[in-house]
Scaffold this motif. Sequence first.
Motif, mmCIF file in Angstrom:
data_model
loop_
_atom_site.group_PDB
_atom_site.id
_atom_site.type_symbol
_atom_site.label_atom_id
_atom_site.label_comp_id
_atom_site.label_asym_id
_atom_site.label_seq_id
_atom_site.Cartn_x
_atom_site.Cartn_y
_atom_site.Cartn_z
ATOM 1 N N SER A 58 -0.807 58.886 -49.676
ATOM 2 C CA SER A 58 -1.235 57.582 -49.158
ATOM 3 C C SER A 58 -0.089 56.769 -48.579
ATOM 4 O O SER A 58 -0.323 55.811 -47.835
ATOM 5 C CB SER A 58 -1.909 56.774 -50.262
ATOM 6 N N CYS A 59 1.149 57.152 -48.897
ATOM 7 C CA CYS A 59 2.303 56.404 -48.406
ATOM 8 C C CYS A 59 2.649 56.741 -46.962
ATOM 9 O O CYS A 59 3.530 56.101 -46.375
ATOM 10 C CB CYS A 59 3.510 56.652 -49.305
ATOM 11 N N CYS A 60 1.998 57.745 -46.395
ATOM 12 C CA CYS A 60 2.211 58.110 -44.998
ATOM 13 C C CYS A 60 0.924 57.894 -44.213
ATOM 14 O O CYS A 60 -0.174 58.085 -44.743
ATOM 15 C CB CYS A 60 2.656 59.570 -44.887
ATOM 16 N N ARG A 61 1.065 57.516 -42.965
ATOM 17 C CA ARG A 61 -0.101 57.233 -42.132
ATOM 18 C C ARG A 61 -1.011 58.436 -41.980
ATOM 19 O O ARG A 61 -2.226 58.302 -41.851
ATOM 20 C CB ARG A 61 0.351 56.757 -40.744
ATOM 21 N N THR A 62 -0.410 59.617 -41.985
ATOM 22 C CA THR A 62 -1.223 60.835 -41.817
ATOM 23 C C THR A 62 -2.081 61.102 -43.041
ATOM 24 O O THR A 62 -3.120 61.755 -42.949
ATOM 25 C CB THR A 62 -0.320 62.038 -41.560
ATOM 26 N N ALA A 97 0.098 65.763 -47.278
ATOM 27 C CA ALA A 97 1.303 66.155 -47.994
ATOM 28 C C ALA A 97 2.016 67.243 -47.195
ATOM 29 O O ALA A 97 1.366 68.029 -46.500
ATOM 30 C CB ALA A 97 0.943 66.647 -49.394
ATOM 31 N N PRO A 98 3.359 67.338 -47.259
ATOM 32 C CA PRO A 98 4.219 66.419 -48.014
ATOM 33 C C PRO A 98 4.470 65.122 -47.261
ATOM 34 O O PRO A 98 4.378 65.074 -46.046
ATOM 35 C CB PRO A 98 5.504 67.221 -48.172
ATOM 36 N N CYS A 99 4.786 64.080 -48.039
ATOM 37 C CA CYS A 99 5.089 62.762 -47.456
ATOM 38 C C CYS A 99 6.499 62.405 -47.908
ATOM 39 O O CYS A 99 6.711 61.978 -49.042
ATOM 40 C CB CYS A 99 4.082 61.732 -47.934
ATOM 41 N N SER A 100 7.452 62.595 -47.023
ATOM 42 C CA SER A 100 8.847 62.340 -47.361
ATOM 43 C C SER A 100 9.149 60.847 -47.294
ATOM 44 O O SER A 100 8.425 60.084 -46.642
ATOM 45 C CB SER A 100 9.765 63.096 -46.403
ATOM 46 N N PRO A 101 10.230 60.410 -47.944
ATOM 47 C CA PRO A 101 10.612 58.998 -47.853
ATOM 48 C C PRO A 101 10.844 58.539 -46.419
ATOM 49 O O PRO A 101 10.509 57.396 -46.079
ATOM 50 C CB PRO A 101 11.905 58.939 -48.675
ATOM 51 N N ALA A 130 7.459 58.000 -44.878
ATOM 52 C CA ALA A 130 6.874 56.780 -45.430
ATOM 53 C C ALA A 130 7.532 55.542 -44.825
ATOM 54 O O ALA A 130 6.864 54.540 -44.555
ATOM 55 C CB ALA A 130 7.029 56.761 -46.948
ATOM 56 N N GLU A 131 8.837 55.624 -44.585
ATOM 57 C CA GLU A 131 9.554 54.502 -43.969
ATOM 58 C C GLU A 131 9.036 54.237 -42.565
ATOM 59 O O GLU A 131 8.827 53.084 -42.174
ATOM 60 C CB GLU A 131 11.048 54.811 -43.935
ATOM 61 N N ARG A 132 8.799 55.320 -41.812
ATOM 62 C CA ARG A 132 8.291 55.157 -40.450
ATOM 63 C C ARG A 132 6.832 54.680 -40.451
ATOM 64 O O ARG A 132 6.413 53.923 -39.571
ATOM 65 C CB ARG A 132 8.405 56.482 -39.688
ATOM 66 N N SER A 133 6.075 55.124 -41.445
ATOM 67 C CA SER A 133 4.663 54.737 -41.516
ATOM 68 C C SER A 133 4.499 53.265 -41.872
ATOM 69 O O SER A 133 3.565 52.597 -41.422
ATOM 70 C CB SER A 133 3.922 55.598 -42.544
ATOM 71 N N ALA A 134 5.423 52.754 -42.709
ATOM 72 C CA ALA A 134 5.407 51.337 -43.110
ATOM 73 C C ALA A 134 4.044 50.914 -43.674
ATOM 74 O O ALA A 134 3.488 49.877 -43.305
ATOM 75 C CB ALA A 134 5.791 50.439 -41.935
ATOM 76 N N VAL A 135 3.498 51.741 -44.558
ATOM 77 C CA VAL A 135 2.227 51.388 -45.219
ATOM 78 C C VAL A 135 2.492 50.251 -46.203
ATOM 79 O O VAL A 135 3.424 50.321 -47.009
ATOM 80 C CB VAL A 135 1.643 52.612 -45.954
ATOM 81 N N HIS A 136 1.685 49.205 -46.134
ATOM 82 C CA HIS A 136 1.906 48.042 -47.004
ATOM 83 C C HIS A 136 1.520 48.343 -48.449
ATOM 84 O O HIS A 136 0.756 49.271 -48.731
ATOM 85 C CB HIS A 136 1.129 46.823 -46.497
#
Length: 241
Positions: free
Chosen positions: A174-178, A181-185, A188-194
Amino acid sequence: MGFFTFFKLMTVLFNLLIFLGGLTLLAVGIWVSAAEGSFLRVLGPFSGQGLQFVNVGLFCIVIGAGLLLLGLLGCCGAHKESKCLLLTFFSIILIIFIAEVAVGVVALVYSSFAEEVIRAWATPALQKDYGSDPTVTNIWNTTMTELQCCGLSNHQDFVGSKFVEENGGSLPPSCCRTGGAPCSPNDAERSAVHGCFDHILETLKEQANIAGGIAAGIGILQIAAMVVSMYLYCYLDKRIN
């Protein structure tokens, strides 16, 4: 219609409204407790410590059930013109009213620093329990998926957590826009999920506002019921003497 008959009818009416208000408060208490039971598990250790003495749902259930009984007691006292029942009704409802005011003051005081309390306990829960405790993990996964959010503040809440260590540095999907998995840090930084904090806090405020509004309405009815019941008691006392 004389004053006594008018106040007698008003007593019955107010107690009927108190009965209905108690029924509503009881339903709200059950609803809040059901929602609270899930939400407090999300907060991890805070669920077992911080709210043991500030359980709004349980308070609403207890007060609601008490108001149901008081509504019946007040109606019977007015209908039978019983001084004993009227005095008992007045005394009990006064005690409940004082308790409601006290709890309301406590709730206002604690709501002023609710944000700090939630952050202080939820983040450690994400660090230690997410991924290892099935209940906490499932609830957080459901929350993050439905609200499309990540962690309490953002993906940084998971950095260095037990979950990340056990999953080769990957964060929850959920921390990545896509959402995959996998969702790397970095992803997640680029996705900027609130984070989920604003949604969680808003949910708590909505529940508190609903419960507070109902309690305020019932409080007004309680004051009116105490006034008319005391009038009836004094009138009966003078008539007997």
